[in-house]
Design a protein around this motif. Structure first.
Motif, PDB file in Angstrom:
ATOM      1  N   VAL A 169       0.871  -1.176   0.000  1.00  0.00           N
ATOM      2  CA  VAL A 169       0.000   0.000   0.000  1.00  0.00           C
ATOM      3  C   VAL A 169       0.908   1.226   0.000  1.00  0.00           C
ATOM      4  O   VAL A 169       1.742   1.400   0.896  1.00  0.00           O
ATOM      5  N   ILE A 170       0.766   2.068  -1.021  1.00  0.00           N
ATOM      6  CA  ILE A 170       1.618   3.252  -1.178  1.00  0.00           C
ATOM      7  C   ILE A 170       0.736   4.486  -1.058  1.00  0.00           C
ATOM      8  O   ILE A 170      -0.164   4.698  -1.871  1.00  0.00           O
ATOM      9  N   ASP A 171       0.979   5.276  -0.025  1.00  0.00           N
ATOM     10  CA  ASP A 171       0.137   6.447   0.215  1.00  0.00           C
ATOM     11  C   ASP A 171       0.187   7.437  -0.946  1.00  0.00           C
ATOM     12  O   ASP A 171      -0.843   7.897  -1.439  1.00  0.00           O
ATOM     13  N   LEU A 172       1.418   7.817  -1.348  1.00  0.00           N
ATOM     14  CA  LEU A 172       1.587   8.876  -2.332  1.00  0.00           C
ATOM     15  C   LEU A 172       2.523   8.449  -3.457  1.00  0.00           C
ATOM     16  O   LEU A 172       3.553   7.825  -3.213  1.00  0.00           O
ATOM     17  N   MET A 173       2.164   8.793  -4.678  1.00  0.00           N
ATOM     18  CA  MET A 173       3.032   8.615  -5.831  1.00  0.00           C
ATOM     19  C   MET A 173       3.265   9.984  -6.456  1.00  0.00           C
ATOM     20  O   MET A 173       2.634  10.971  -6.086  1.00  0.00           O
ATOM     21  N   GLY A 174       4.180  10.055  -7.427  1.00  0.00           N
ATOM     22  CA  GLY A 174       4.393  11.305  -8.138  1.00  0.00           C
ATOM     23  C   GLY A 174       5.817  11.451  -8.632  1.00  0.00           C
ATOM     24  O   GLY A 174       6.732  10.754  -8.192  1.00  0.00           O
ATOM     25  N   LYS A 175       6.020  12.372  -9.574  1.00  0.00           N
ATOM     26  CA  LYS A 175       7.342  12.601 -10.150  1.00  0.00           C
ATOM     27  C   LYS A 175       8.342  13.085  -9.108  1.00  0.00           C
ATOM     28  O   LYS A 175       9.551  12.928  -9.281  1.00  0.00           O
ATOM     29  N   ILE A 176       7.853  13.654  -8.024  1.00  0.00           N
ATOM     30  CA  ILE A 176       8.751  14.121  -6.972  1.00  0.00           C
ATOM     31  C   ILE A 176       9.484  12.956  -6.322  1.00  0.00           C
ATOM     32  O   ILE A 176      10.567  13.115  -5.757  1.00  0.00           O
ATOM     33  N   TYR A 177       8.918  11.750  -6.418  1.00  0.00           N
ATOM     34  CA  TYR A 177       9.515  10.570  -5.796  1.00  0.00           C
ATOM     35  C   TYR A 177      10.314   9.719  -6.774  1.00  0.00           C
ATOM     36  O   TYR A 177      11.323   9.125  -6.405  1.00  0.00           O
ATOM     37  N   SER A 178       9.860   9.635  -8.014  1.00  0.00           N
ATOM     38  CA  SER A 178      10.520   8.791  -9.006  1.00  0.00           C
ATOM     39  C   SER A 178      10.049   9.193 -10.391  1.00  0.00           C
ATOM     40  O   SER A 178       8.915   9.672 -10.557  1.00  0.00           O
ATOM     41  N   GLY A 179      10.918   8.967 -11.381  1.00  0.00           N
ATOM     42  CA  GLY A 179      10.513   9.243 -12.756  1.00  0.00           C
ATOM     43  C   GLY A 179       9.300   8.434 -13.156  1.00  0.00           C
ATOM     44  O   GLY A 179       8.515   8.846 -14.006  1.00  0.00           O
ATOM     45  N   GLY A 180       9.143   7.266 -12.537  1.00  0.00           N
ATOM     46  CA  GLY A 180       7.989   6.417 -12.802  1.00  0.00           C
ATOM     47  C   GLY A 180       6.880   6.579 -11.795  1.00  0.00           C
ATOM     48  O   GLY A 180       5.986   5.720 -11.714  1.00  0.00           O
ATOM     49  N   GLY A 181       6.908   7.666 -11.021  1.00  0.00           N
ATOM     50  CA  GLY A 181       5.849   7.907 -10.049  1.00  0.00           C
ATOM     51  C   GLY A 181       6.012   7.088  -8.781  1.00  0.00           C
ATOM     52  O   GLY A 181       5.851   7.590  -7.671  1.00  0.00           O
ATOM     53  N   MET A 182       6.312   5.814  -8.960  1.00  0.00           N
ATOM     54  CA  MET A 182       6.619   4.891  -7.865  1.00  0.00           C
ATOM     55  C   MET A 182       7.847   4.115  -8.301  1.00  0.00           C
ATOM     56  O   MET A 182       7.908   3.627  -9.422  1.00  0.00           O
ATOM     57  N   ASP A 183       8.829   4.001  -7.431  1.00  0.00           N
ATOM     58  CA  ASP A 183      10.087   3.376  -7.803  1.00  0.00           C
ATOM     59  C   ASP A 183       9.964   1.855  -7.786  1.00  0.00           C
ATOM     60  O   ASP A 183       9.729   1.251  -6.739  1.00  0.00           O
ATOM     61  N   GLY A 184      10.136   1.245  -8.958  1.00  0.00           N
ATOM     62  CA  GLY A 184      10.045  -0.205  -9.057  1.00  0.00           C
ATOM     63  C   GLY A 184      11.099  -0.919  -8.248  1.00  0.00           C
ATOM     64  O   GLY A 184      10.909  -2.068  -7.835  1.00  0.00           O
ATOM     65  N   HIS A 185      12.221  -0.230  -7.965  1.00  0.00           N
ATOM     66  CA  HIS A 185      13.275  -0.826  -7.158  1.00  0.00           C
ATOM     67  C   HIS A 185      12.852  -0.970  -5.701  1.00  0.00           C
ATOM     68  O   HIS A 185      13.454  -1.718  -4.946  1.00  0.00           O
ATOM     69  N   VAL A 186      11.821  -0.235  -5.299  1.00  0.00           N
ATOM     70  CA  VAL A 186      11.308  -0.310  -3.933  1.00  0.00           C
ATOM     71  C   VAL A 186      10.042  -1.152  -3.863  1.00  0.00           C
ATOM     72  O   VAL A 186       9.904  -2.018  -3.000  1.00  0.00           O
ATOM     73  N   MET A 187       9.117  -0.916  -4.804  1.00  0.00           N
ATOM     74  CA  MET A 187       7.837  -1.631  -4.733  1.00  0.00           C
ATOM     75  C   MET A 187       7.922  -3.033  -5.310  1.00  0.00           C
ATOM     76  O   MET A 187       6.997  -3.842  -5.142  1.00  0.00           O
ATOM     77  N   GLY A 188       9.027  -3.356  -6.003  1.00  0.00           N
ATOM     78  CA  GLY A 188       9.233  -4.721  -6.454  1.00  0.00           C
ATOM     79  C   GLY A 188       8.465  -5.120  -7.687  1.00  0.00           C
ATOM     80  O   GLY A 188       8.229  -6.306  -7.932  1.00  0.00           O
ATOM     81  N   ARG A 189       8.090  -4.151  -8.501  1.00  0.00           N
ATOM     82  CA  ARG A 189       7.393  -4.459  -9.753  1.00  0.00           C
ATOM     83  C   ARG A 189       8.093  -3.715 -10.878  1.00  0.00           C
ATOM     84  O   ARG A 189       8.096  -2.486 -10.927  1.00  0.00           O
ATOM     85  N   ALA A 190       8.712  -4.442 -11.789  1.00  0.00           N
ATOM     86  CA  ALA A 190       9.514  -3.838 -12.845  1.00  0.00           C
ATOM     87  C   ALA A 190       8.654  -3.424 -14.030  1.00  0.00           C
ATOM     88  O   ALA A 190       7.823  -4.204 -14.507  1.00  0.00           O
ATOM     89  N   PRO A 191       8.852  -2.198 -14.539  1.00  0.00           N
ATOM     90  CA  PRO A 191       8.063  -1.739 -15.685  1.00  0.00           C
ATOM     91  C   PRO A 191       8.552  -2.266 -17.038  1.00  0.00           C
ATOM     92  O   PRO A 191       7.852  -2.133 -18.025  1.00  0.00           O
ATOM     93  N   THR A 192       9.763  -2.834 -17.082  1.00  0.00           N
ATOM     94  CA  THR A 192      10.273  -3.406 -18.323  1.00  0.00           C
ATOM     95  C   THR A 192      11.051  -4.679 -17.992  1.00  0.00           C
ATOM     96  O   THR A 192      11.478  -4.867 -16.843  1.00  0.00           O
TER      97      THR A 192
END
Length: 431
Positions: free
Chosen positions: A264-287
């Motif tokens: 559960v991620i409270d907030l997303m956005g470009k301020i945190y990661s280019g992908g809004g949510m960092d896949g290196h933290v949430m464990g889901r790779a976009p590519t």
């Protein structure tokens, strides 16, 4: 009561415990001004700055730690050395791919002309410097090319969509950031499988054919604090970025638990990661071209809100399974889609299943979570965002793991989530 309410009304929420994750990290830099002065006065850096020369200072769109203070210190020191600096938004297609939008991004990050102490020249016009062997055009910000010198300020960090010796940093900013919309689009043409090579190849030509002087790279520790600021001469960019990326990855924070079923991620956005949510933290790779640093691979991800400083840009939301009506209402599609189109990552712009409230977003994640190892209860982690994970919440069924880990400090007794009358958190992203 709606049918959705009926489906979810009997889904219980677990007790949650707040914990602190302890990461081995160097101490942060407090006297930024002194470090910047020292770095810009290194002989190989100072020698590139001549009195009276105009210098374009590239600044990006990320929520880099202390970026207003770093940029302000750099500009002040350039002036002290006799140069005439001006700021350039070096952020590719961000800000809705408009000059005014990119200026607004800088302002949202706390960088106005008054704070920086210099003019901001925002334009989407570019100059063509050549082509790669594969025919891709190499483009550079026109305002920057009209200066006597160019420098770039950027954080060196793992990229969200590919893994390579050089990922997100000064070299990427030279290629994509200074390339504006058209240059970023060119570099993304052949997809993320070719990005690592194209970024470096384009940057080499840009450095050779432009008045690029040096880069200023920052490294952050696991707590989003600046631990290194380094001015890097143009001829050492690849060598130093490779080393600094490896150092940055050694500090990278992650969820210190295994078998996490729901994030559960409270907030997303470009301020945190280019992908809004960092896949290196949430464990889901976009590519398929990136290996996430995270060891968790949650079956369900729920994201609850979009940070105001993202300016409506919800790039990356499609990597969540569920979101809230509140987040959906903040999405600015004209602000979001230029990123999606430029990156060729269509799913970045997908809209997750929308739930009326935070509570229902979590409940539907629990109901739809697939657990195959015989457990009857999902293991849940709640984080404020994917940049700050020093403190997180874990479900009570993870408590034994927390007690067994010397790097986990238990902060609270187990308790239920607290929601307001609309079933939303009262402390969204602020704990």
């Amino acid at each position: 009561m709606s049918f959705i309410d009926e489906l979810l009304q009997d889904i219980p929420l677990p007790n949650m415990i707040k914990v602190r994750q302890h990461f081995a990290s160097p101490n942060e830099i407090f006297d930024i001004k002194s470090v910047v002065k020292q770095e810009l006065n290194k002989p190989e850096i100072k020698a590139t700055i001549k009195p009276g020369m105009t210098i374009a200072v590239g600044i990006g769109s990320r929520g880099i730690a202390e970026i207003p203070r770093i940029a302000q210190a750099v500009i002040a020191e350039l002036k002290a050395l006799g140069a005439i600096p001006f700021a350039v938004p070096a952020m590719g297609s961000h800000g809705g791919a408009t000059a005014q939008g990119q200026r607004h991004v800088l302002e949202n990050l706390g960088m106005t002309e008054e704070i920086l102490g210099c003019e901001i020249r925002a334009s989407m016009e570019t100059v063509k410097l050549g082509e790669l062997e594969n025919g891709l055009p190499i483009l550079m910000d026109k305002n920057a090319m009209q200066a006597d010198g160019i420098i770039a300020i950027n954080r060196i960090k793992a990229h969200n969509a590919f893994t390579a010796p050089i990922e997100s940093g000064i070299i990427k900013m030279i290629t994509i950031g200074f390339g504006k919309q058209d240059g970023a689009d060119s570099c993304h043409t052949h997809g993320f499988g070719n990005m690592a090579k194209n970024i470096v190849d384009m940057a080499r030509i840009k450095v050779k054919k432009s008045p690029f002087l040096f880069g200023i790279g920052t490294v952050e520790n696991a707590y989003d604090k600046v631990v290194k600021i380094e001015a890097i001469a143009a001829d050492r960019l690849e060598e130093r970025e490779t080393a600094l990326l490896a150092e940055s990855k050694s500090y990278f924070p992650k969820i210190l638990f295994d078998n996490v079923d729901i994030a559960v991620i409270d907030l997303m956005g470009k301020i945190y990661s280019g992908g809004g949510m960092d896949g290196h933290v949430m464990g889901r790779a976009p590519t398929p071209f990136v290996e996430p640093i995270a060891t968790i691979r949650p079956d369900r991800i729920a994201v609850l809100d979009l940070h105001e400083q993202s300016g409506g840009n919800a790039t990356g939301m499609g990597w969540a399974d569920y979101c809230t009506q509140r987040l959906y209402n903040k999405i600015d599609l004209p602000e979001t889609y230029p990123n999606v189109i430029t990156s060729r990552l269509a799913r970045d712009g997908f809209i997750p299943v929308i739930m009326p409230s935070d509570k229902q977003a979590i409940q539907v994640a629990i109901k739809t979570c697939i657990i195959l190892d015989g457990r009857t209860e999902a293991r849940i982690v709640r984080m404020a965002n994917t940049l700050h994970i020093g403190e997180i919440y874990i479900s009570e069924n993870m408590l034994d793991d927390a007690r067994a880990n010397n790097n986990i400090e238990i902060l609270t007794e187990p308790s239920q989530f607290i929601f307001d009358e609309e079933n939303n958190f009262t402390d969204i992203g602020e704990w």
